[in-house]
Design a protein around this motif. Structure first.
Motif, PDB file in Angstrom:
ATOM      1  N   PHE A 161       0.826  -1.205   0.000  1.00 20.41           N
ATOM      2  CA  PHE A 161       0.000   0.000   0.000  1.00 20.41           C
ATOM      3  C   PHE A 161       0.863   1.259   0.000  1.00 20.41           C
ATOM      4  CE2 PHE A 161      -3.857  -2.357   1.606  1.00 20.41           C
ATOM      5  CZ  PHE A 161      -4.684  -1.949   0.574  1.00 20.41           C
ATOM      6  N   SER A 162       1.987   1.225   0.715  1.00 27.05           N
ATOM      7  CA  SER A 162       2.879   2.380   0.759  1.00 27.05           C
ATOM      8  C   SER A 162       3.455   2.675  -0.618  1.00 27.05           C
ATOM      9  CB  SER A 162       4.010   2.111   1.755  1.00 27.05           C
ATOM     10  OG  SER A 162       4.926   3.185   1.761  1.00 27.05           O
ATOM     11  N   THR A 163       3.860   1.640  -1.328  1.00 22.56           N
ATOM     12  CA  THR A 163       4.416   1.815  -2.677  1.00 22.56           C
ATOM     13  C   THR A 163       3.379   2.377  -3.634  1.00 22.56           C
ATOM     14  OG1 THR A 163       5.905  -0.056  -2.310  1.00 22.56           O
ATOM     15  CG2 THR A 163       5.587   0.643  -4.586  1.00 22.56           C
ATOM     16  N   CYS A 164       2.167   1.865  -3.555  1.00 26.86           N
ATOM     17  CA  CYS A 164       1.113   2.273  -4.490  1.00 26.86           C
ATOM     18  C   CYS A 164       0.526   3.641  -4.149  1.00 26.86           C
ATOM     19  CB  CYS A 164      -0.002   1.234  -4.510  1.00 26.86           C
ATOM     20  SG  CYS A 164       0.519  -0.376  -5.142  1.00 26.86           S
ATOM     21  N   SER A 165       0.484   3.982  -2.871  1.00 26.96           N
ATOM     22  CA  SER A 165      -0.144   5.250  -2.465  1.00 26.96           C
ATOM     23  C   SER A 165       0.606   6.447  -3.029  1.00 26.96           C
ATOM     24  CB  SER A 165      -0.233   5.335  -0.944  1.00 26.96           C
ATOM     25  OG  SER A 165       1.061   5.331  -0.368  1.00 26.96           O
ATOM     26  N   SER A 166       1.940   6.342  -3.156  1.00 26.09           N
ATOM     27  CA  SER A 166       2.724   7.438  -3.718  1.00 26.09           C
ATOM     28  C   SER A 166       2.295   7.725  -5.148  1.00 26.09           C
ATOM     29  CB  SER A 166       4.217   7.094  -3.677  1.00 26.09           C
ATOM     30  OG  SER A 166       4.648   6.871  -2.365  1.00 26.09           O
ATOM     31  N   HIS A 167       2.182   6.665  -5.930  1.00 25.19           N
ATOM     32  CA  HIS A 167       1.793   6.814  -7.330  1.00 25.19           C
ATOM     33  C   HIS A 167       0.364   7.328  -7.448  1.00 25.19           C
ATOM     34  CE1 HIS A 167       0.823   5.005 -11.453  1.00 25.19           C
ATOM     35  NE2 HIS A 167       1.637   6.015 -11.663  1.00 25.19           N
ATOM     36  N   LEU A 168      -0.531   6.836  -6.611  1.00 19.59           N
ATOM     37  CA  LEU A 168      -1.935   7.260  -6.658  1.00 19.59           C
ATOM     38  C   LEU A 168      -2.086   8.738  -6.310  1.00 19.59           C
ATOM     39  CD1 LEU A 168      -3.907   4.254  -5.122  1.00 19.59           C
ATOM     40  CD2 LEU A 168      -4.155   5.203  -7.412  1.00 19.59           C
ATOM     41  N   THR A 169      -1.270   9.233  -5.398  1.00 21.06           N
ATOM     42  CA  THR A 169      -1.324  10.648  -5.033  1.00 21.06           C
ATOM     43  C   THR A 169      -0.977  11.528  -6.224  1.00 21.06           C
ATOM     44  OG1 THR A 169      -0.663  10.087  -2.764  1.00 21.06           O
ATOM     45  CG2 THR A 169      -0.455  12.390  -3.437  1.00 21.06           C
ATOM     46  N   VAL A 170       0.091  11.160  -6.938  1.00 20.10           N
ATOM     47  CA  VAL A 170       0.503  11.912  -8.123  1.00 20.10           C
ATOM     48  C   VAL A 170      -0.563  11.833  -9.209  1.00 20.10           C
ATOM     49  CG1 VAL A 170       2.216  12.052  -9.981  1.00 20.10           C
ATOM     50  CG2 VAL A 170       2.947  11.621  -7.640  1.00 20.10           C
TER      51      VAL A 170
END
Length: 308
Positions: free
Chosen positions: A238-247
């Motif tokens: 989730f930490s890895t994916c949340s960064s991309h989703l924010t952008v």
């Protein structure tokens, strides 16, 4: 690029925030700080991911290319915005305006496709981990990045040609921060219905379709993560994916509102503010989003600092 017997303007005037005359120095300082943060932050990502062999993976290969595009993307608009904040002459030449708009569209479209490539990389890594090394080879990654550029080059050249083939008569004042399609169409003295249809189709293909692909990919990723037995594994994924989703949310959200909603003269001031999100806010936050929330990036950065 003149059309009919209309006279083509030798240039345009970028109004920007010229109505706020007392705040021009303040805007200059804010934009200058933001530009330096963008150059420094994204530049660090490019160099760290190049120098640290532990980061020579598909995910960081795409991140490096995204950071490079962000540097170029902001350099198309921000230097002119900085100059206009201090200079009384806010003119931009006809050719300069066309070039600015073309590279703005090209780099923006490239970023849309790079965000899709990054979503696909995460999808394969989480949903099909056993096939990851076979699927995401270096050759495949290079082709995806090259394709992100090559698909956009002819399309946005055509869009730019269609806009600057129009006759511009009357006011040459662009009520925007930079040369973009919607405010330029407002200056044309002919029917721009065909151009607006082309813009809408291009926005669907280059913004809405990639965005939907990213959303569908992350729905499948979320389902896979929730099935993981390890709490630590779920947290890391989730930490890895949340960064991309924010952008993705910042970039696509503001862009789709500007290009897909119906236009009116009253909406131009709102478009100015929204355009700041996908032109300078997202590139500014990218380094923080991907670095501060990523242990591998932080480790590589401290390792590089310690070595120096």
């Amino acid at each position: 690029m003149a059309s009919g017997n209309q006279t083509t303007t030798p240039g345009f005037i970028l109004l920007g925030f010229s109505n706020l005359t007392n705040q021009q120095v303040l805007f200059f300082m804010i934009f200058l700080i933001i530009y330096m943060v963008i150059l420094l932050g994204n530049g660090v990502i490019v160099f760290v991911t190049m120098l640290d062999s532990a980061l020579h993976t598909p995910m960081y290969f795409f991140l490096r290319n995204l950071s490079f595009v962000e540097i170029c993307y902001t350099s198309v608009t921000l230097p002119k915005m900085l100059a206009n904040c201090l200079a009384e002459d806010e003119n931009i030449s006809f050719t300069g305006c066309a070039a600015q708009m073309y590279f703005f569209l090209l780099l923006g479209g490239t970023e849309c496709f790079l965000l899709v490539a990054m979503a696909y990389d995460r999808y394969v890594a989480i949903c099909n981990p056993l096939h990851y090394t076979l699927t995401m080879t270096r050759e495949v990654c290079v082709k995806m990045v090259a394709g992100s550029w090559l698909v956009n080059i002819p399309v946005h050249f055509g869009q730019t040609y269609l806009v600057f083939s129009l006759p511009f008569c009357g006011s040459h004042e662009i009520n925007h921060l930079f040369c973009d399609i919607p405010p330029l169409l407002e200056l044309s003295c002919v029917d721009t219905y065909r151009n607006k249809i082309v813009i809408f189709i291009a926005a669907l293909v280059f913004m809405m379709t990639p965005f939907l692909y990213v959303v569908i990919s992350y729905i499948k990723i979320a389902r896979t993560i929730l099935k993981m037995p390890s709490v630590q594994g779920r947290r890391k994924a989730f930490s890895t994916c949340s960064s991309h989703l924010t952008v993705v949310a910042l970039f696509y959200g503001s862009g789709m509102v500007v290009y897909l909603r119906p236009k009116s003269r009253d909406s131009m001031d709102t478009d100015k503010l929204l355009s700041l999100f996908y032109t300078i806010v997202t590139p500014m936050f990218n380094p923080f989003i991907y670095s501060l929330r990523n242990e591998e990036m932080k480790t590589a950065l401290w390792k590089l600092v310690g070595r120096k």
